[in-house]
Design an enzyme around this catalytic site. Sequence first.
Site, PDB file in Angstrom:
ATOM      1  N   SER A 137      -5.800   3.413   4.632  1.00  0.00           N
ATOM      2  CA  SER A 137      -5.334   2.660   3.453  1.00  0.00           C
ATOM      3  C   SER A 137      -6.339   1.877   2.720  1.00  0.00           C
ATOM      4  O   SER A 137      -6.229   0.755   2.240  1.00  0.00           O
ATOM      5  CB  SER A 137      -4.231   1.659   4.139  1.00  0.00           C
ATOM      6  OG  SER A 137      -3.226   1.079   3.000  1.00  0.00           O
ATOM      7  N   LYS A 146       0.082   3.665  -2.743  1.00  0.00           N
ATOM      8  CA  LYS A 146      -1.102   4.900  -2.578  1.00  0.00           C
ATOM      9  C   LYS A 146      -0.396   6.205  -2.340  1.00  0.00           C
ATOM     10  O   LYS A 146      -1.306   7.216  -2.774  1.00  0.00           O
ATOM     11  CB  LYS A 146      -1.845   4.451  -1.463  1.00  0.00           C
ATOM     12  CG  LYS A 146      -2.904   3.260  -1.656  1.00  0.00           C
ATOM     13  CD  LYS A 146      -3.854   2.937  -0.466  1.00  0.00           C
ATOM     14  CE  LYS A 146      -4.911   1.730  -0.525  1.00  0.00           C
ATOM     15  NZ  LYS A 146      -3.867   0.551  -0.130  1.00  0.00           N
ATOM     16  N   SER A 150       0.803  -1.361   0.096  1.00  0.00           N
ATOM     17  CA  SER A 150       0.122  -0.030   0.032  1.00  0.00           C
ATOM     18  C   SER A 150       0.985   1.140   0.029  1.00  0.00           C
ATOM     19  O   SER A 150       0.142   2.367  -0.039  1.00  0.00           O
ATOM     20  CB  SER A 150      -0.975   0.015   1.183  1.00  0.00           C
ATOM     21  OG  SER A 150      -1.861  -0.931   0.978  1.00  0.00           O
TER      22      SER A 150
END
Length: 438
Positions: free
Chosen positions: A142, A85, A82
Amino acid sequence: MRENKEGSKTFKRKYAKGRDYFISFMILLCLFVIPVSAFAEAAKIPSIQSVNLELRSAVLVEPVTGQVLLSINADQAYAPASMTKMMTGYIIADKVKKGAISWNDVVTVKENASQTIGSRAYLALGETHTVQELFTVMLVHSANDAAVALAEYVSGSEQQFVTEMNEEAKRLGMEKSYYINVSGLDRTDMPLPFRPQEQGENVMSAMDVATLVKSIFQDHPEMLEVTSMPSYQFRATDREPFVNTNWMLESNKDSQYKKYAYEGLDGLKTGFTDSAGYCFASTAERDGMRLISVVMGTKSMSKRFTETKKVLDYGFDHFELKQVVAAKSTPKGMEMVLVKSGTKTEVPVLTEQAVSFLVPKGSDASQLSYQTNFVPQELTAPFAAGAKAGTITYTYQIEGKDMIQEKTVNMVAADEVEKAGWVRLLFRSIWEVVSGLF
């Protein structure tokens, strides 16, 4: 009786003299021995191996000088999970900044986002939220589905947005990065109808992650404000707010995560998949120095935070950012530059900016040895104070370390100089010819 008195006086004189010698010795010890030993201790920097890190890769960067303080497999590409992101958020923030979209735009959730698994905000098909709301829950909690919803709103499809991500990575110099989605999920975890046709997975090197974090500071500091939020109430109907996956936030010092809270830490992004392991890109600031830490491939959720603490401690315990040259100062031997066609033939010059270097903690800035390279340029009058008069480059290397720090700043004129009249220029030319003959 008199002899006793004389003997007592003699003893007192000897005692006083001995006492004075002792005090003098201690003063010299404090002035010389202690500072020297303290400096030697301050300049001693332990090896990276002594940190005993348990992870796949890591890097520690000071963003002002760009110095890499710690590096373990930092240029090797691995699954970032993640941490992906951060690039998704960077592009969204950039489009808002350029006016292509607004934080208040309303996004309608489509099928791809509604089917996205993993860490998520549980978005339903047809549900609506603002760009700001989705952006915040994506970075704080997240949320994979929020990342997909934003990408589809901005570019029409997730894959079209991914194309922009790869282009942006190239522009930022992130040579080891490649993306297939906006969330960081493995290909097999993406909804089947929306998987890309070309092969590959998301990959980033720790150094590329640090480069992206540095770009976030420079271009979109509002992202740091979002990632510093300990929790976020996404919907008014949600029973509880979504909690930040970053347990090391300093603001957690009074929460259930207080054992992980780290002084000065205010962002950024965690990540986990089976292939990536537990990852964490973080940043902390203490005493005016900010550090960027990236750890990849740790073995547990808590381990990514304990290993990050080791990395950051290594930086804050052994280095500091110190100004070695003040702005508007004059380096010795580089006081003047020539002026052409002016009422003066030369003008004093000053450094336009201050110069700071990363140095061993406790170092005396006045004792640091660095090199300078002044490249002057002749000025032609008239010009105002502040006109560029050349450049000066400062180079510094910590003894025993490979890192070479280099900073180039402009030298500027301290005074304005007016153009000289033709009579003065004529006599000056005659004088230069005559003086040249003799």
